[in-house]
Design an enzyme around this catalytic site. Sequence first.
Site, mmCIF file in Angstrom:
data_model
loop_
_atom_site.group_PDB
_atom_site.id
_atom_site.type_symbol
_atom_site.label_atom_id
_atom_site.label_comp_id
_atom_site.label_asym_id
_atom_site.label_seq_id
_atom_site.Cartn_x
_atom_site.Cartn_y
_atom_site.Cartn_z
ATOM 1 N N ARG F 96 -42.441 -12.926 16.574
ATOM 2 C CA ARG F 96 -42.715 -13.899 15.496
ATOM 3 C C ARG F 96 -42.500 -13.290 14.114
ATOM 4 N NH1 ARG F 96 -41.407 -17.941 16.315
ATOM 5 N NH2 ARG F 96 -40.454 -17.837 14.269
ATOM 6 N N LYS F 131 -38.736 -16.116 -9.402
ATOM 7 C CA LYS F 131 -39.510 -17.118 -8.649
ATOM 8 C C LYS F 131 -39.444 -16.783 -7.149
ATOM 9 C CE LYS F 131 -39.017 -20.534 -12.275
ATOM 10 N NZ LYS F 131 -38.593 -21.863 -12.728
ATOM 11 N N LYS F 163 -38.543 -15.154 -24.479
ATOM 12 C CA LYS F 163 -38.659 -16.597 -24.286
ATOM 13 C C LYS F 163 -39.358 -17.234 -25.479
ATOM 14 C CE LYS F 163 -38.440 -16.407 -19.318
ATOM 15 N NZ LYS F 163 -38.832 -17.041 -18.063
ATOM 16 N N GLU F 193 -33.789 -16.527 -25.099
ATOM 17 C CA GLU F 193 -33.697 -17.920 -24.652
ATOM 18 C C GLU F 193 -33.482 -18.831 -25.861
ATOM 19 O OE1 GLU F 193 -36.788 -19.008 -21.618
ATOM 20 O OE2 GLU F 193 -37.223 -20.585 -23.073
ATOM 21 N N ASP F 214 -31.195 -22.719 -22.313
ATOM 22 C CA ASP F 214 -32.259 -23.209 -21.439
ATOM 23 C C ASP F 214 -32.321 -24.722 -21.434
ATOM 24 O OD1 ASP F 214 -34.471 -22.871 -19.706
ATOM 25 O OD2 ASP F 214 -35.813 -23.338 -21.374
#
Lengths: 276, 276, 276, 276, 276, 276
Positions: F96, F131, F163, F193, F214
């Site tokens: 598994r 992310k 940012k 950004e 962005d």
Amino acid sequence: MECTIRDLIARALQEDLGPGDVTTEATIPAESRSTAAVLAKQELVLAGLDVCREVFHYLDPGVKFDPFAKDGDRIIAGTEIARLAGNTGALLAGERVALNLLQHMSGIATLTARTVEKVKGSRARVLDTRKTLPGLRQLEKYAVRVGGGSNHRFGLYDGVLIKDNHIRAAGSITGAIEGARKRAHHLLKIEVETKNLEEVHEALASKADIIMLDNMPIDMMREAVRLIAGRALVEASGNVTLETIRAIAETGVDFVSLGNLTHSAPAADISMKIRS
Amino acid sequence: MECTIRDLIARALQEDLGPGDVTTEATIPAESRSTAAVLAKQELVLAGLDVCREVFHYLDPGVKFDPFAKDGDRIIAGTEIARLAGNTGALLAGERVALNLLQHMSGIATLTARTVEKVKGSRARVLDTRKTLPGLRQLEKYAVRVGGGSNHRFGLYDGVLIKDNHIRAAGSITGAIEGARKRAHHLLKIEVETKNLEEVHEALASKADIIMLDNMPIDMMREAVRLIAGRALVEASGNVTLETIRAIAETGVDFVSLGNLTHSAPAADISMKIRS
Amino acid sequence: MECTIRDLIARALQEDLGPGDVTTEATIPAESRSTAAVLAKQELVLAGLDVCREVFHYLDPGVKFDPFAKDGDRIIAGTEIARLAGNTGALLAGERVALNLLQHMSGIATLTARTVEKVKGSRARVLDTRKTLPGLRQLEKYAVRVGGGSNHRFGLYDGVLIKDNHIRAAGSITGAIEGARKRAHHLLKIEVETKNLEEVHEALASKADIIMLDNMPIDMMREAVRLIAGRALVEASGNVTLETIRAIAETGVDFVSLGNLTHSAPAADISMKIRS
Amino acid sequence: MECTIRDLIARALQEDLGPGDVTTEATIPAESRSTAAVLAKQELVLAGLDVCREVFHYLDPGVKFDPFAKDGDRIIAGTEIARLAGNTGALLAGERVALNLLQHMSGIATLTARTVEKVKGSRARVLDTRKTLPGLRQLEKYAVRVGGGSNHRFGLYDGVLIKDNHIRAAGSITGAIEGARKRAHHLLKIEVETKNLEEVHEALASKADIIMLDNMPIDMMREAVRLIAGRALVEASGNVTLETIRAIAETGVDFVSLGNLTHSAPAADISMKIRS
Amino acid sequence: MECTIRDLIARALQEDLGPGDVTTEATIPAESRSTAAVLAKQELVLAGLDVCREVFHYLDPGVKFDPFAKDGDRIIAGTEIARLAGNTGALLAGERVALNLLQHMSGIATLTARTVEKVKGSRARVLDTRKTLPGLRQLEKYAVRVGGGSNHRFGLYDGVLIKDNHIRAAGSITGAIEGARKRAHHLLKIEVETKNLEEVHEALASKADIIMLDNMPIDMMREAVRLIAGRALVEASGNVTLETIRAIAETGVDFVSLGNLTHSAPAADISMKIRS
Amino acid sequence: MECTIRDLIARALQEDLGPGDVTTEATIPAESRSTAAVLAKQELVLAGLDVCREVFHYLDPGVKFDPFAKDGDRIIAGTEIARLAGNTGALLAGERVALNLLQHMSGIATLTARTVEKVKGSRARVLDTRKTLPGLRQLEKYAVRVGGGSNHRFGLYDGVLIKDNHIRAAGSITGAIEGARKRAHHLLKIEVETKNLEEVHEALASKADIIMLDNMPIDMMREAVRLIAGRALVEASGNVTLETIRAIAETGVDFVSLGNLTHSAPAADISMKIRS
């Protein structure tokens, strides 16, 4: 213990490599193999060769490591200390961590050897202290032994050393020694720090096993040694340097301890060179 | 990160205390309370006060820690750096580990400050290297900044630095730089090590972001800086000392990097004294 | 050190709770609060109350823990040792781990107290050994002290104890003691194991600090004590039981050591009862 | 799992060895090799031989370990259990930790075997409990199986066992069982503790999978078994001893559980002897 | 358990922050304070708010965290989920780790809720599987419960699930079930996987507690449910999707299990916005 | 680094196995040996084969693992990816965890390959983001590379990305860039950004190395690329999907970054089948 050293190496590599050696990954084929030489660039007393090898073996057990010297050897500038052969990426990834340890340990061994040399012919043995860097005490104390010095206690748990703070809290040298004799286990000796001859007298009367002469002038030390007359071991401590240690040793003390062996030894100059 | 420092402190205390401080347990009542002073015994640039406080707070969050100086301050011999108040056992148990860190970090800051002083007026910034002790890199690099120096990359993962080994494996400076530009992520600059003017030429042609002049004679460095003419940043490296750094800085390089800031800085002399 | 105990508690809770207490989660509302009593179900010497409290505080710092006794107290069956108040889930989650530790430690303290009682009036102190369970040595040795016993060395690192294996390897008792005196640090005493009077003689001649009489018949022990005559401390060891310890103590030895204090003490019977 | 045991061994060795075995380092040459015998000094049921071997292999994979028996064997006093050959320092460094584990596990297996013997011929299986020592549950439960017993749930997470506290919080046995059936996952059975026949009735009505008879008199147990009549499994629990277990087993219960198998089993007497 | 989550957070932050957030350190004053909003950018079922808060509190216990919703709430796009106030550096350092966890857990809860919705009105409960990501099982299974699903066993240790591999090794379904009944502890039910009606028959005859219908056509499932007739619980498994689950549920099975709840749920879109 | 992966595997196995695989232990003889096939059940790009093998080798170094494909291969449904032979218990215990990792990594590689396919012919490279799931970043970013994508910075420490929050705190784009250039080390580029053309202008004026566009509309992106005209690298970011990425790539940006490559890739369908 072996596993502590391995943990230290793991942490050191994690610190240096993090998610990876971006330069090597970007420029050198993963399957590339090389040989490399570890070279002394100054005269030094070698210490740390096993740890050095372990760094590379941690990264890749397939790296071949052939030493041409061993810990404790006095090496002249230009000597090839060891030859490595294996995956180029592993050699480059381990290089800095391995050298950082080898240079630090050889630096300590080299300074210790110079210090021990100074007291040759006296009865005094050169001792280290607990003035070591976090996580490195075992390696640093090993390097001191390699350089010809002896170790003091390893930590706060394997020796009783009563300092002025303990004396003040216990009310007197006598009180502190009696407390220690009652509460510490029976395999530990009791050492007590003294600042003057009066305290030496009291330490003797309380049957201290070892008397530390802390920061005393040379004359007072000589007098203290005479006074103690073999009834306790004697350790000199405090601001000892390469310049002052001979005179101290000649007072007849059994031990001289120096923090600078570990906390201020300059790194020995050692480099690694990829040969092919 | 905070938690890494805390782990380091935990390990350092475990190393020093093991199953316990036998002397203090045998001589000082568990409920005893004291005040203590942390004292500079030489002139120094202070670094590590937060870590010092954390050591005591790790052992006992109830210890009061009042600083009289802050990191970066130049302190003269005899200055009281901080005052502590709390459980005597905690003060004595933390003393050595706290001082070992504070002395090491202040030693680095002090040596860095001396080094930075030497290049005052030139355009050169003083950089550290990866020649640090296992587990201590973050603290050592912090101490360099406190002393007025700048940090080089932290590890193998946050900067591309192409050395002779990479060049040999890649076949040429050009090949290595092109590989790096293609494979390293786009937020990393590319630095390349050069040993002579020919290599400087090739590095320039390959549009290296930074060119390292490794172990070059002063004259060659000066010529290299002239050649580069602002088209890349320039770092001088290799056997830099307090004696040679001024001349190197005056060649017009942007950075000078030195391993000895971290690997050979003698510990600053700092002690702790129980007051009452 | 505190953090070692905390790690032990964390591991013990992880072992018992894993991904969660399925019964409590399925039957008791998350916000439910209760009070509970920790009760002695036999006569015992209490040890481990701090550890017991720490288990609950690890799970929930909001649990209130009111002790009605303290470590070292002799408690009769039926006594309420402590009262807890807090989140019901936390009380039930911590119950077993807290009791397992408290029962084990109190079991050791209770057996130690019975053993110490047997030698009352003699000069002999009752010592534990290194026959402890992995990870629990510090707590077990603490419980021995709570029960009125004394600790032997903590591990292999804080005391020199030369056994027959060392003697055989070194060639003789004399050789082993000399080696130890030269290589072990100067704060450690040297204890040597002897099996007969001839060995006692040799140990004395080599100036052992402590002589262990291993598994000797009572008469031989008495003779050995007479022979040693205060020139070394004397420890009796080997198959000591509650039945034989009195006679051993009366031979005049300084210490009697027993493995069963730690490795065979039955758990004291203690339970926790939710009151409301 | 293997790695948990290895961690346990690492911690145990760290606890015992700390920075090193000072006696062995001071008296025995680093390259010395020996053979050693592990010997039973009482009749016992052997358990823990694999763990014993792992301790030595952790220190030195080169130690040869030849077993002459296997876990579960009934051994008479004087039997040689295993022979070791390897580095003398490794043998002595591992001796105490290896024996501490082997003696503890064999002690549990031996007591379990005696207990199982008592119920021979009845339908009852002997079960352990969660009354184990921190970090040792897996080894202790293994030793119970080796001795012929069966394991109860491993922790709070792999079985639903509703005790009086849960019943009180849920309002009734019925309420608690319904809650558990709804919220615990579908692979877990539900056991409920009862103190009298009325509660047994309710547990049956709520379709408990297993009914625990807690601290009931023998007659009440017999009546409970009759009442339940195979509609649930039955476990007897509470103050079971070697003296009372036979009568309990003869009431027809399916299981009898005892905490003392793990928390109060005296260590089996096993020693290690260096042969040459 | 709490501490496992905390370890996960520590590792996640270490992974993202390494030696520090270079952008924030270079552009934002260390003492700067901000407020920030956590915002839903799609409709979702919220899960993970506690973990989200813990990330920030790990970095700085002084961060204020005010939630405007709670786990299990169905949130529309644009909703402010929580407001934070505290040190700007801590908010920015924790942002990504906190959102990564919150988005993943809310993604699972949202997909689970959609799945549960599909079977509304049937007797079937929606179950997760062990198809989870390393280290995240506890959080993922929690998110399934938040979304209205139920958990299957947590791991290999808290439930017996006999699959075809076990059956083959044991020789037959009957053999495998008998082995499991004898060796697994008495609080565990026994589930067995079947592929056709013949196997269902054998499982029933062997008194399996739960019968899994693995990858069966709908008609066969319906027939199996009829055959079993309440004598065992029934779980449908294998390639279940949002499209097929309704028909499966209507066959009358007790449970339907789906790996995609955890291994393929897209992250829910959630962001953090510094307000001032 | 290798050891981090090994730790991840250790934790994953601990999570799944806990105190043991009760089903396998109860039904399969400990010495049973099997062969097994790892099978693709859908078309996929393979990633994670080394990790998969490591899982089994962690449990039992004796497991034989023969791969029939390698990472990066495009595999059609039904392909046998690898064959294993070894202890049956080890195969089932690792199954598994090994598949969870292999399915997740191959899922990411497969989605990345589909994404890269979309931009073929344009100059744009496909980038991942931060992310990722806690503890899995290194494996996830590796899978992105396997699928043909490129990595963005690994964490907050190996790249400067300014940012809006940093800009607001610094007062302006110019201020933020200047701060970063002064304080970040010299091997890091500076990305900033921007939300509109005005900000692009300012970023250019401040000599940003990379400009992120962005969430801009396609037309604005195209205009920005024209404006920048090669004076900085250009990255497009924000809500990029398989549907929109082609148009974005055609604006002439150098990079397009997408969170969904890692946070929302469905697991690839892969199973393990015991053959004999």
